[in-house]
Design an enzyme around this catalytic site. Structure first.
Site, PDB file in Angstrom:
ATOM      1  N   TYR A 151       0.030   0.583   2.338  1.00 27.24           N
ATOM      2  CA  TYR A 151      -0.513   1.016   3.625  1.00 27.24           C
ATOM      3  C   TYR A 151      -1.351  -0.078   4.301  1.00 27.24           C
ATOM      4  CZ  TYR A 151       0.865   5.733   2.194  1.00 27.24           C
ATOM      5  OH  TYR A 151       1.584   6.838   1.802  1.00 27.24           O
ATOM      6  N   ASP A 211      -0.723   8.300  -8.865  1.00 27.39           N
ATOM      7  CA  ASP A 211       0.194   7.696  -9.833  1.00 27.39           C
ATOM      8  C   ASP A 211      -0.412   6.495 -10.547  1.00 27.39           C
ATOM      9  OD1 ASP A 211       2.710   9.277  -9.379  1.00 27.39           O
ATOM     10  OD2 ASP A 211       2.354   8.594  -7.348  1.00 27.39           O
ATOM     11  N   HIS A 454       5.848  -3.243  -1.161  1.00 28.38           N
ATOM     12  CA  HIS A 454       6.444  -2.011  -0.640  1.00 28.38           C
ATOM     13  C   HIS A 454       5.639  -1.466   0.530  1.00 28.38           C
ATOM     14  CE1 HIS A 454       3.543   0.979  -2.308  1.00 28.38           C
ATOM     15  NE2 HIS A 454       3.375   0.075  -3.228  1.00 28.38           N
ATOM     16  N   TYR A 535       1.913  11.529   7.781  1.00 32.44           N
ATOM     17  CA  TYR A 535       0.529  11.913   7.500  1.00 32.44           C
ATOM     18  C   TYR A 535      -0.336  10.699   7.182  1.00 32.44           C
ATOM     19  CZ  TYR A 535       0.066  11.136   2.428  1.00 32.44           C
ATOM     20  OH  TYR A 535      -0.074  10.563   1.190  1.00 32.44           O
ATOM     21  N   ARG A 536       0.294   9.535   7.011  1.00 31.84           N
ATOM     22  CA  ARG A 536      -0.411   8.334   6.564  1.00 31.84           C
ATOM     23  C   ARG A 536       0.541   7.173   6.785  1.00 31.84           C
ATOM     24  NH1 ARG A 536      -2.299   7.989   0.216  1.00 31.84           N
ATOM     25  NH2 ARG A 536      -3.725   6.214   0.321  1.00 31.84           N
TER      26      ARG A 536
END
Length: 608
Positions: A151, A211, A454, A535-536
């Site tokens: 992100y 995770d 990623h 949502y993000r």
């Protein structure tokens, strides 16, 4: 280009200790060494790439003014706690990551970088830095630990901002209340640290972990991250915050706003969330309205648990599976937020690179995935469901009986328990995570490509098969178009699903990065046309995502801007975070919207 350091030469990962807040616990030393060796052994980039440009200054600040301002900041915090960003940019790896930029840079590495990093040691220090920023009109970008990977990591949205790394010196567990099953932590407390402290005290309590366990408990909740026990909604299970506002004033939310007897903390601060009047906590999550310096959380009483996985043979079973999950989740028969994954992830979480499974070019075809899956415990299947049940043994058995009966309606489905699969199978990692034990196993799929990084594309859909199918088909088509393997993980609740798509790319391959950007932008646009929103998101796509929330001519965005301008008139606190721009920056070319034709690989830094 060969790696500059062979795996056998790698330094050991720092251990979690009183002096090292960001390390791994002793129990994970071997696992961390193996993960680091795999990741860096699959790296072709050098340790550092020469910068193409000088470190950017904050907008509208001259070199002379900046030097004088940073000298002043050293007087406030101490010279050791102010670092100019004038050293080589190192991406590191998950447990030894940068705080100057995004380790998983999707643009050029030196585009979204800070001018300096500061390390406050207390809430008072944070207040002083905020006052300094207002005085000099220098934007600051607070991070908890900077592990918001996928992100944007630690990168500031406005190059030249000063990153405020809260975690290095503000990493105390301020309180654990065993009888109330709650805790209070500072930004630098990782899931590893909180878990280890609870174990040291021998308390019958669980944390809820995502995770990976190296991130900030506070930071993950503020970005509305999730975990996998019944306490998996991290922000929903917080209780009380202490916040430095953009003017330097200190605020406590919830019952913390009422002083306790003789000036002590209120005894119900970590017991009751809303307190009196408007419930203000929510406006500080995913925003730039304040800096949270401590936060309370509820902890889960320890209980018996049983993890399992269920496999489904056909791609077209997808909608049927979702339809079965919905009533089970609504009736709370499913014990946690389960995951539904595509079988390609069974290949990726072995830690083996794509080249081990597939020697072709481009996207791995379905027949190759099937052929490779036959070599794994799951066999030739399409979907894998991971769940966990909680309670006493009789309750768990009763729940599992219902779950088995319902999923047996999908022809060919099979249920597996941990005892049915080898010890190195991913299910054993889910046993730990779903009982509040933070681990590192989820790093394994990053070995899929060299120099792996990623992006997450994370839309929300109703828990209905037809809605899930619409979004899934959009994502499948776009991945085929742009040549990426599709790694979908659906975190499924009773009424909504987080459809989390993991776009894995080689950060040393500019062409792959450009395709990843194009894929993200297309996914945001195409799903929004059908009414599904993220949502993000990654900070470079925040404006486009915010733009999709356009009901009533963007009323929500205007509301956020009104709050921002009232609380932060100088626009110093994390401008642009989650698409919220202060008046000083707004409408002047910083926003990256749907129709923007500029090359964001090179950054967007207009002159004010």
């Amino acid at each position: 280009m060969e790696p500059s350091q062979s795996p056998s030469q790698l330094d050991p990962t720092p251990l979690l200790s009183a002096s090292k807040h960001s390390g791994v616990p002793q129990r994970l030393v071997a696992e961390a060494a193996a993960a680091k060796q795999k990741l860096l052994g699959n790296k072709t980039l050098p340790q550092s790439v020469p910068r193409r440009n000088e470190t950017p200054l904050p907008p509208e600040v001259s070199k002379g003014a900046y030097d004088a301002a940073t000298d002043e900041l050293r007087e406030i915090l101490g010279a050791d706690h102010v670092e100019l960003n004038d050293k080589p940019l190192l991406d590191g790896w998950y447990m030894e990551h940068p705080n100057t930029h995004d380790a998983f840079h999707i643009s050029q590495q030196d585009v979204l970088v800070c001018s300096a990093v500061v390390y406050p040691g207390s809430t008072r220090d944070v207040q002083e830095v905020v006052k300094w920023a207002n005085k000099h009109k220098i934007p600051i970008y607070p991070i908890s630990m900077g592990r918001n990977v996928g992100y944007g990591g630690a990168a500031p949205r406005v190059p030249g901002s000063v990153v405020m790394d809260l975690g290095r010196r503000m990493n105390k567990i301020l309180n654990i209340d065993g009888s109330n099953a709650s805790c209070v932590v500072e930004p630098g407390v990782s899931y590893f640290k909180l878990y280890e402290e609870i174990q040291r005290r021998n308390l019958p309590l669980w944390i809820d972990t995502p995770d990976l366990g190296g991130g900030s408990v506070l930071g993950n909740a503020m970005d509305r991250g999730v975990g996998y026990t019944p306490y998996g909604d991290h922000f929903a299970n917080h209780c009380g915050m202490e916040i430095v506002l953009p003017n330097g004033e200190l605020l406590r939310t919830g019952m913390g706003a009422m002083p306790g007897k003789n000036g002590t903390d209120n005894p119900t601060w970590q017991s009751f969330q809303p307190a009196y009047g408007p419930y203000s906590d929510g406006i500080f999550s995913q925003s730039n309205f304040g800096i949270v310096t401590s936060m309370g959380f509820w902890l889960m009483p320890a209980t018996e648990h049983q993890s399992y996985m269920i496999t489904f043979p056909r791609e077209e079973d997808f909608e049927h599976i979702v339809e079965i999950i919905r009533p089970l989740a609504q009736k709370r028969i499913l014990g946690n937020i389960p995951q539904l994954r595509h079988v390609i992830q069974e290949l990726a979480v072995t830690g083996m690179p794509k080249s081990h499974w597939f020697q072709g070019h481009g996207q791995m075809d379905r027949e190759s995935i099937r052929r490779c899956a036959t070599t794994l415990p799951c066999g030739d299947v399409s979907w894998v469901f991971y769940g966990t049940q909680y309670g006493d043994r009789a309750s768990i058995e009763a729940q599992l009986s219902i779950i088995k009966s319902e999923f047996s309606k999908v022809e060919g489905s099979k249920m597996y328990y941990p005892s049915d699969v080898p010890q190195d199978h991913y299910l054993h990692s889910r046993v730990q995570v779903c009982s509040g034990v933070p681990v590192l196993r989820e790093l394994d799929w990053l070995n899929w490509v060299p120099n792996a990084a990623h992006l997450f594309f994370s839309p929300i859909t109703p828990t209905r098969g037809k809605d899930a199918r619409i979004v899934h088909d959009i994502i499948v088509h776009a991945h085929e178009k742009w040549g990426f393997d599709l790694f979908p993980t659906l975190c499924v609740a009773g009424r909504e699903m987080h459809y989390i798509t993991n776009i894995v790319y080689d950060r040393g391959d500019m062409e792959a990065k450009k395709r990843a950007v194009a894929l993200m932008r297309e996914l945001i646009h195409e799903t929004a046309k059908e009414g599904y929103g993220e949502y993000r998101t990654h900070l470079l796509f925040a404006d486009q995502v915010a733009e999709t929330y356009s009901w009533n001519k963007g009323a929500l965005g205007r509301f956020n801007e009104t709050i921002k301008d009232a609380l932060d008139p100088n626009g110093i606190l994390a401008p642009g975070r989650n698409g919220i721009w202060p008046k000083r920056f707004r409408g002047k070319g910083w926003e990256i919207l749907r129709d923007d034709t500029r090359d964001i690989m090179e950054g967007v830094s207009p002159k004010l």
